[in-house]
Design a protein around this motif. Structure first.
Motif, PDB file in Angstrom:
ATOM      1  N   ARG A  56     -13.142   3.331 -12.210  1.00  0.00           N
ATOM      2  CA  ARG A  56     -12.548   3.116 -13.519  1.00  0.00           C
ATOM      3  C   ARG A  56     -11.158   2.528 -13.631  1.00  0.00           C
ATOM      4  N   SER A  57     -10.453   3.190 -12.703  1.00  0.00           N
ATOM      5  CA  SER A  57      -9.112   2.680 -12.328  1.00  0.00           C
ATOM      6  C   SER A  57      -8.850   1.117 -12.097  1.00  0.00           C
ATOM      7  N   ILE A  58      -9.905   0.864 -11.127  1.00  0.00           N
ATOM      8  CA  ILE A  58      -9.909  -0.718 -10.662  1.00  0.00           C
ATOM      9  C   ILE A  58     -10.105  -1.547 -11.888  1.00  0.00           C
ATOM     10  N   GLU A  94      -5.390  -8.818  -6.930  1.00  0.00           N
ATOM     11  CA  GLU A  94      -6.620  -9.181  -6.184  1.00  0.00           C
ATOM     12  C   GLU A  94      -6.981  -8.125  -5.329  1.00  0.00           C
ATOM     13  N   LYS A  95      -6.027  -7.420  -4.474  1.00  0.00           N
ATOM     14  CA  LYS A  95      -6.144  -6.791  -3.526  1.00  0.00           C
ATOM     15  C   LYS A  95      -5.597  -5.220  -3.781  1.00  0.00           C
ATOM     16  N   VAL A  96      -6.290  -3.824  -3.247  1.00  0.00           N
ATOM     17  CA  VAL A  96      -5.675  -2.784  -3.441  1.00  0.00           C
ATOM     18  C   VAL A  96      -6.030  -2.001  -2.249  1.00  0.00           C
ATOM     19  N   ILE A  97      -5.393  -0.990  -2.178  1.00  0.00           N
ATOM     20  CA  ILE A  97      -5.370  -0.145  -0.984  1.00  0.00           C
ATOM     21  C   ILE A  97      -6.321   1.216  -1.156  1.00  0.00           C
ATOM     22  N   TYR A 105      -5.943   4.381   5.268  1.00  0.00           N
ATOM     23  CA  TYR A 105      -6.087   3.365   4.334  1.00  0.00           C
ATOM     24  C   TYR A 105      -6.382   1.989   4.628  1.00  0.00           C
ATOM     25  N   VAL A 106      -7.129   1.183   3.778  1.00  0.00           N
ATOM     26  CA  VAL A 106      -7.535  -0.028   3.987  1.00  0.00           C
ATOM     27  C   VAL A 106      -7.264  -1.179   2.738  1.00  0.00           C
ATOM     28  N   GLU A 107      -6.665  -2.115   3.090  1.00  0.00           N
ATOM     29  CA  GLU A 107      -6.531  -3.045   1.936  1.00  0.00           C
ATOM     30  C   GLU A 107      -8.154  -3.974   1.884  1.00  0.00           C
ATOM     31  N   LYS A 108      -8.462  -3.882   0.402  1.00  0.00           N
ATOM     32  CA  LYS A 108      -9.763  -4.562   0.194  1.00  0.00           C
ATOM     33  C   LYS A 108      -9.474  -5.440  -1.118  1.00  0.00           C
ATOM     34  N   ALA A 111     -13.126  -6.361  -5.625  1.00  0.00           N
ATOM     35  CA  ALA A 111     -14.779  -6.300  -5.795  1.00  0.00           C
ATOM     36  C   ALA A 111     -15.332  -5.446  -4.586  1.00  0.00           C
ATOM     37  N   LYS A 112     -14.737  -5.688  -3.192  1.00  0.00           N
ATOM     38  CA  LYS A 112     -14.856  -4.808  -2.084  1.00  0.00           C
ATOM     39  C   LYS A 112     -14.711  -3.263  -2.267  1.00  0.00           C
ATOM     40  N   ALA A 113     -13.421  -2.885  -2.886  1.00  0.00           N
ATOM     41  CA  ALA A 113     -12.948  -1.553  -3.240  1.00  0.00           C
ATOM     42  C   ALA A 113     -14.183  -1.105  -4.221  1.00  0.00           C
ATOM     43  N   THR A 114     -14.526  -1.853  -5.253  1.00  0.00           N
ATOM     44  CA  THR A 114     -15.576  -1.214  -6.195  1.00  0.00           C
ATOM     45  C   THR A 114     -16.891  -0.888  -5.423  1.00  0.00           C
TER      46      THR A 114
END
Length: 171
Positions: A56-58, A94-97, A105-108, A111-114
């Motif tokens: 939801r946050s993303i 476009e990118k989140v941790i 922690y990985v940067e994604k 869409a990949k994070a979701t």
């Protein structure tokens, strides 16, 4: 000849042959296991809820925020602990941790994070279904043991001294 099932499982014990103390011990053990499994079930539900909150946050904070004024919408609250947040600004929408566990922690991409968090939610849902089956089986076992224990105690009371139920007055 008085067996209730055609072929007992190897290692299975006919609980009607157990003594009252053994049945009480088994009842206590099953109660402890049920408490532990119920606590684990609640923790899995909480974890699943947190992963859904991440999705939801993303979706709400990062993706939907990109439709308005970039300067205005880039401000977010960053969690430092479960109850402490600080203001922050998104450097890149476009990118989140992503916290992938054990302090890594990985940067994604969003869409990949979701996708990652949806996978976690689905995995936990499968685990919850399996755990619910175990809980149901343990609860059934506990009810059977309690029934046998009750029958043994009633049978024991029928053969016990009748004078012990004489009431006893006194104030």
């Amino acid at each position: 000849m008085s067996k209730t099932s055609a072929a007992p499982e190897p290692g299975a014990v006919d609980i009607t042959t157990l003594s009252v103390p053994q049945l009480r011990s088994l009842q206590t053990r099953l109660n402890t296991e049920l408490e532990h499994l119920t606590t684990s079930h609640a923790k899995l539900r909480t974890a699943q809820s947190k992963f859904r909150e991440c999705i939801r946050s993303i979706n709400d904070g990062v993706i939907k925020g990109a439709t308005g004024n970039a300067e205005e919408k880039s401000e977010i609250l960053v969690p430092l602990t479960n109850s402490l947040y600080v203001k922050g600004h998104l450097a890149d929408r476009e990118k989140v941790i992503v916290d992938v566990g054990t302090g890594f922690y990985v940067e994604k991409s969003t869409a990949k994070a979701t996708e990652f968090y949806n996978g976690k939610v689905d995995e936990l849902q499968t685990n919850l279904r399996d755990l619910e089956k175990v809980l149901q089986a343990k609860s059934t076992n506990l009810r059977v043991i309690e029934d046998v224990l009750r029958q043994k105690l009633l049978a024991g009371e029928a053969t016990a001294e009748p004078s012990s139920s004489g009431g006893g007055g006194g104030a």
